[in-house]
Scaffold this active site. Sequence first.
Site: not given
Ligand code: DOR
Ligand code: ZN
Length: 428
Positions: A70, A154, A314, A333
């Site tokens: 971020r 990506k 992730d 996420g």
């Molecule tokens: O759950 C997710 N969050 N999957 C993604 O592909 C993107 C990620 C995010 O950037 O928050």
């Molecule tokens: Zn991701």
Amino acid sequence: MKTLLKNCRLTNGMHNILIENDKIIYIQKVTMSRKLFKKKRRLESESDEIIDISGNHVIPGVIDPHVHVRDMEQSDKENWLSASKAALAGGVTTIFDMPNTLPPTTNLINLNLKRKAAEKSLVNYKFYLGATNENINEIEEILKTDPSDIAGIKVFLAASSSNEVIKDREILKSVFKVARDFDKVMVVHTELQELLDIWQKRLHYRNILKHNALRNRQCAIRGTKLVLDLAYEVRNKLYIAHISTAEEIDLIRAYKSSADIFCEVTPHHLLLNESVLNKAGNNGKVNPPLRSEKDNEALMEAVMDGTIDIVGTDHAPHKLSEKQQEYPKAPSGFPGLETGLHLLLNEVNKGNLTIGKLVELTSRNPAEIFNLANRGEIKVGNFADLTVIDMNMKWKIDSSKFKSKAKYSPFDGMEIQGKVIMTFVNGK
Ligand code: DOR
Ligand code: ZN
């Protein structure tokens, strides 16, 4: 400056490791032999600093190729300092940052803004370039300069958090060709938007317990099949991010011997399924969704037989207040840097994984697949990116103590055996 790490338990026994100028310059087996004992004394007297690792395990620092740092316009969710502190706490020494930031990493101006933001990182890092429907030329121009900080390209085939979606097969094909021509890894989030739209129309409930049904497994399976076919045709290096279903594993197995195909599993798709959502609520909302226990089993089998190459976290931090909104509004996420390696260490302690396999999944394979020179292995000449682990320590995941700004996790409260006690980062 020479640093001696004494009594390090490596996968092949006890060793002393001598570090100079960021690199490992000598590895000495610890034995009772008089000759080596004298040599050890000499090493100690030559060193400026001696750290006794006391027989704890030392593994190569984790290389996490799937992190959303971020920062910039979303620094309230996370920034390079908080993310890299989380990485250090989780034994991670290199992170690759995803391009779906604000602004997105889709052109040189935005890449340079990210480069500036990343200067505060405490760990090694690289960036992905994000492919959109109209930036292929810009990606080519950037890659022509042969930048050393680009891990790959990506592409998202579906919307998740603030990202552009490529739906057109021909555009996707041109992106794959650029990846091939510049020898870059093509990373794909394979859930397919057009199928997601169909399932959203077909099912009327909107509730976290139905996230898996709504973002139906078919969306991931069909998208994975599409990119496997395309990579087979184009002959580029393909890395499928966060596979979540048994069917995708079967597909990847079928293609792996005849094309340059690699894939990643996250700790949450490997170890959690939708049954945790009753308790975790939106803190377990993630894309692709948590699936079933059968999928967990198929993924673990694929880890063991080498179909899965890498565990990537992730790490996808959002604000707790955002996660606490009602299901349709809550972003997908959650943070993973501080839990990822620990969850795998716990699996080692449970007898489900060997430490050698863990090292393959978290450092050796990422270094090899993404062409990181002098990293991913503990050997003379490599950078001394090292993670020290107490394999016996028992503790509980407590997300309120995370270094990440995102202080929640679907793993919260889980009992773990095995803890990172030191992380050494070098060669930044
Ligand atoms: O759950 C997710 N969050 N999957 C993604 O592909 C993107 C990620 C995010 O950037 O928050
Ligand atoms: Zn991701």
